[in-house]
Design a protein around this motif. Sequence first.
Motif, PDB file in Angstrom:
ATOM      1  N   ALA A  46      14.298  17.007  15.601  1.00 42.11           N
ATOM      2  CA  ALA A  46      14.560  15.726  14.919  1.00 42.11           C
ATOM      3  C   ALA A  46      15.816  15.782  14.049  1.00 42.11           C
ATOM      4  O   ALA A  46      16.168  14.804  13.399  1.00 42.11           O
ATOM      5  N   GLY A  47      16.477  16.933  14.004  1.00 44.41           N
ATOM      6  CA  GLY A  47      17.647  17.114  13.148  1.00 44.41           C
ATOM      7  C   GLY A  47      17.230  17.591  11.763  1.00 44.41           C
ATOM      8  O   GLY A  47      16.065  17.479  11.381  1.00 44.41           O
ATOM      9  N   VAL A  48      18.166  18.151  11.027  1.00 39.64           N
ATOM     10  CA  VAL A  48      17.865  18.642   9.678  1.00 39.64           C
ATOM     11  C   VAL A  48      18.522  17.740   8.642  1.00 39.64           C
ATOM     12  O   VAL A  48      19.528  17.098   8.917  1.00 39.64           O
ATOM     13  N   ASP A  49      17.914  17.718   7.451  1.00 41.40           N
ATOM     14  CA  ASP A  49      18.504  16.920   6.379  1.00 41.40           C
ATOM     15  C   ASP A  49      19.034  17.846   5.288  1.00 41.40           C
ATOM     16  O   ASP A  49      18.847  19.058   5.331  1.00 41.40           O
ATOM     17  N   ILE A  50      19.658  17.255   4.304  1.00 36.49           N
ATOM     18  CA  ILE A  50      20.290  18.038   3.241  1.00 36.49           C
ATOM     19  C   ILE A  50      19.267  18.834   2.431  1.00 36.49           C
ATOM     20  O   ILE A  50      19.544  19.937   1.984  1.00 36.49           O
ATOM     21  N   GLU A  51      18.072  18.281   2.285  1.00 37.52           N
ATOM     22  CA  GLU A  51      17.013  18.976   1.548  1.00 37.52           C
ATOM     23  C   GLU A  51      16.633  20.286   2.245  1.00 37.52           C
ATOM     24  O   GLU A  51      16.494  21.326   1.603  1.00 37.52           O
ATOM     25  N   GLU A  52      16.484  20.228   3.561  1.00 36.07           N
ATOM     26  CA  GLU A  52      16.142  21.441   4.320  1.00 36.07           C
ATOM     27  C   GLU A  52      17.261  22.474   4.232  1.00 36.07           C
ATOM     28  O   GLU A  52      17.005  23.671   4.070  1.00 36.07           O
ATOM     29  N   CYS A  53      18.500  22.023   4.302  1.00 39.48           N
ATOM     30  CA  CYS A  53      19.638  22.937   4.171  1.00 39.48           C
ATOM     31  C   CYS A  53      19.641  23.589   2.790  1.00 39.48           C
ATOM     32  O   CYS A  53      19.893  24.790   2.654  1.00 39.48           O
ATOM     33  N   SER A  54      19.333  22.806   1.773  1.00 39.22           N
ATOM     34  CA  SER A  54      19.295  23.306   0.409  1.00 39.22           C
ATOM     35  C   SER A  54      18.205  24.372   0.224  1.00 39.22           C
ATOM     36  O   SER A  54      18.440  25.425  -0.380  1.00 39.22           O
ATOM     37  N   VAL A  55      17.017  24.110   0.756  1.00 39.53           N
ATOM     38  CA  VAL A  55      15.901  25.057   0.647  1.00 39.53           C
ATOM     39  C   VAL A  55      16.252  26.367   1.341  1.00 39.53           C
ATOM     40  O   VAL A  55      16.054  27.463   0.795  1.00 39.53           O
ATOM     41  N   VAL A  56      16.802  26.275   2.554  1.00 45.99           N
ATOM     42  CA  VAL A  56      17.178  27.486   3.292  1.00 45.99           C
ATOM     43  C   VAL A  56      18.272  28.238   2.544  1.00 45.99           C
ATOM     44  O   VAL A  56      18.231  29.465   2.422  1.00 45.99           O
ATOM     45  N   SER A  57      19.240  27.517   1.999  1.00 40.73           N
ATOM     46  CA  SER A  57      20.327  28.140   1.245  1.00 40.73           C
ATOM     47  C   SER A  57      19.786  28.918   0.046  1.00 40.73           C
ATOM     48  O   SER A  57      20.168  30.068  -0.187  1.00 40.73           O
ATOM     49  N   GLU A  58      18.884  28.291  -0.720  1.00 40.94           N
ATOM     50  CA  GLU A  58      18.307  28.960  -1.897  1.00 40.94           C
ATOM     51  C   GLU A  58      17.529  30.210  -1.504  1.00 40.94           C
ATOM     52  O   GLU A  58      17.685  31.273  -2.123  1.00 40.94           O
ATOM     53  N   GLN A  59      16.685  30.098  -0.480  1.00 41.86           N
ATOM     54  CA  GLN A  59      15.859  31.232  -0.082  1.00 41.86           C
ATOM     55  C   GLN A  59      16.699  32.357   0.525  1.00 41.86           C
ATOM     56  O   GLN A  59      16.453  33.532   0.273  1.00 41.86           O
ATOM     57  N   LEU A  60      17.699  32.003   1.312  1.00 44.58           N
ATOM     58  CA  LEU A  60      18.586  33.018   1.884  1.00 44.58           C
ATOM     59  C   LEU A  60      19.404  33.680   0.788  1.00 44.58           C
ATOM     60  O   LEU A  60      19.585  34.902   0.786  1.00 44.58           O
ATOM     61  N   SER A  61      19.873  32.903  -0.166  1.00 40.36           N
ATOM     62  CA  SER A  61      20.656  33.440  -1.277  1.00 40.36           C
ATOM     63  C   SER A  61      19.866  34.499  -2.042  1.00 40.36           C
ATOM     64  O   SER A  61      20.406  35.558  -2.397  1.00 40.36           O
ATOM     65  N   GLU A  62      18.578  34.233  -2.274  1.00 42.58           N
ATOM     66  CA  GLU A  62      17.724  35.218  -2.949  1.00 42.58           C
ATOM     67  C   GLU A  62      17.636  36.518  -2.150  1.00 42.58           C
ATOM     68  O   GLU A  62      17.751  37.609  -2.704  1.00 42.58           O
ATOM     69  N   LYS A  63      17.439  36.399  -0.835  1.00 42.38           N
ATOM     70  CA  LYS A  63      17.348  37.589   0.018  1.00 42.38           C
ATOM     71  C   LYS A  63      18.674  38.344   0.067  1.00 42.38           C
ATOM     72  O   LYS A  63      18.698  39.572   0.082  1.00 42.38           O
ATOM     73  N   LEU A  64      19.772  37.599   0.087  1.00 43.04           N
ATOM     74  CA  LEU A  64      21.088  38.244   0.101  1.00 43.04           C
ATOM     75  C   LEU A  64      21.347  38.974  -1.214  1.00 43.04           C
ATOM     76  O   LEU A  64      21.945  40.053  -1.224  1.00 43.04           O
ATOM     77  N   ASP A  65      20.884  38.401  -2.329  1.00 36.98           N
ATOM     78  CA  ASP A  65      21.030  39.062  -3.624  1.00 36.98           C
ATOM     79  C   ASP A  65      20.245  40.369  -3.651  1.00 36.98           C
ATOM     80  O   ASP A  65      20.701  41.361  -4.226  1.00 36.98           O
ATOM     81  N   GLU A  66      19.067  40.383  -3.030  1.00 42.54           N
ATOM     82  CA  GLU A  66      18.234  41.589  -2.980  1.00 42.54           C
ATOM     83  C   GLU A  66      18.885  42.683  -2.136  1.00 42.54           C
ATOM     84  O   GLU A  66      18.931  43.839  -2.544  1.00 42.54           O
ATOM     85  N   THR A  67      19.371  42.325  -0.947  1.00 41.14           N
ATOM     86  CA  THR A  67      19.916  43.333  -0.029  1.00 41.14           C
ATOM     87  C   THR A  67      21.386  43.631  -0.280  1.00 41.14           C
ATOM     88  O   THR A  67      21.857  44.705   0.069  1.00 41.14           O
ATOM     89  N   ASP A  68      22.117  42.674  -0.844  1.00 43.36           N
ATOM     90  CA  ASP A  68      23.529  42.811  -1.200  1.00 43.36           C
ATOM     91  C   ASP A  68      24.394  43.416  -0.079  1.00 43.36           C
ATOM     92  O   ASP A  68      25.079  44.413  -0.287  1.00 43.36           O
ATOM     93  N   PRO A  69      24.391  42.789   1.124  1.00 45.97           N
ATOM     94  CA  PRO A  69      25.120  43.360   2.244  1.00 45.97           C
ATOM     95  C   PRO A  69      26.635  43.088   2.253  1.00 45.97           C
ATOM     96  O   PRO A  69      27.371  43.686   3.015  1.00 45.97           O
TER      97      PRO A  69
END
Length: 157
Positions: A46-69
Amino acid sequence: MSQKVTDLVAELLTDILEKHQLELVDVEYVKEGKNWFLRVFIDKDAGVDIEECSVVSEQLSEKLDETDPIPHVYFLEVSSPGAERPLKNEKDFLKSIGKHVNVKTYEPIEGSKEFEGTMLSYDPTEIKLSIKIKTRTKEITIPTEKVAKARLAVTFS
């Protein structure tokens, strides 16, 4: 290094996207000018909206901060692939049968390296397109190993 980063990011995204019933379209890690960009493209039927992009961005950002690749400063962008979504894998090609696509090849086929038309069929060895040349319609077969890039194409009627 960019291949390792994209592979790791795709791995980090697996659980996040599954939880939100989203699909990973692509991950790019590129330098533009003096800045580095980590771009994640997500989608669903059905396509993605800005809210879904924002949620994924926040959650990925947290994981990236943990692993710091990534050892330097970069910009994280999470978005939809848009109307001209790239076709990256077999699933993308199969979902695009019957749709208007643009295909670029590594070498000329029948004198051309770019084709736009309706995808008639796909299998792991070839793509069949119905293309329009002036007033006539022609079927063309493109071996998959010659495909450099493929994407959905927007048509204006």
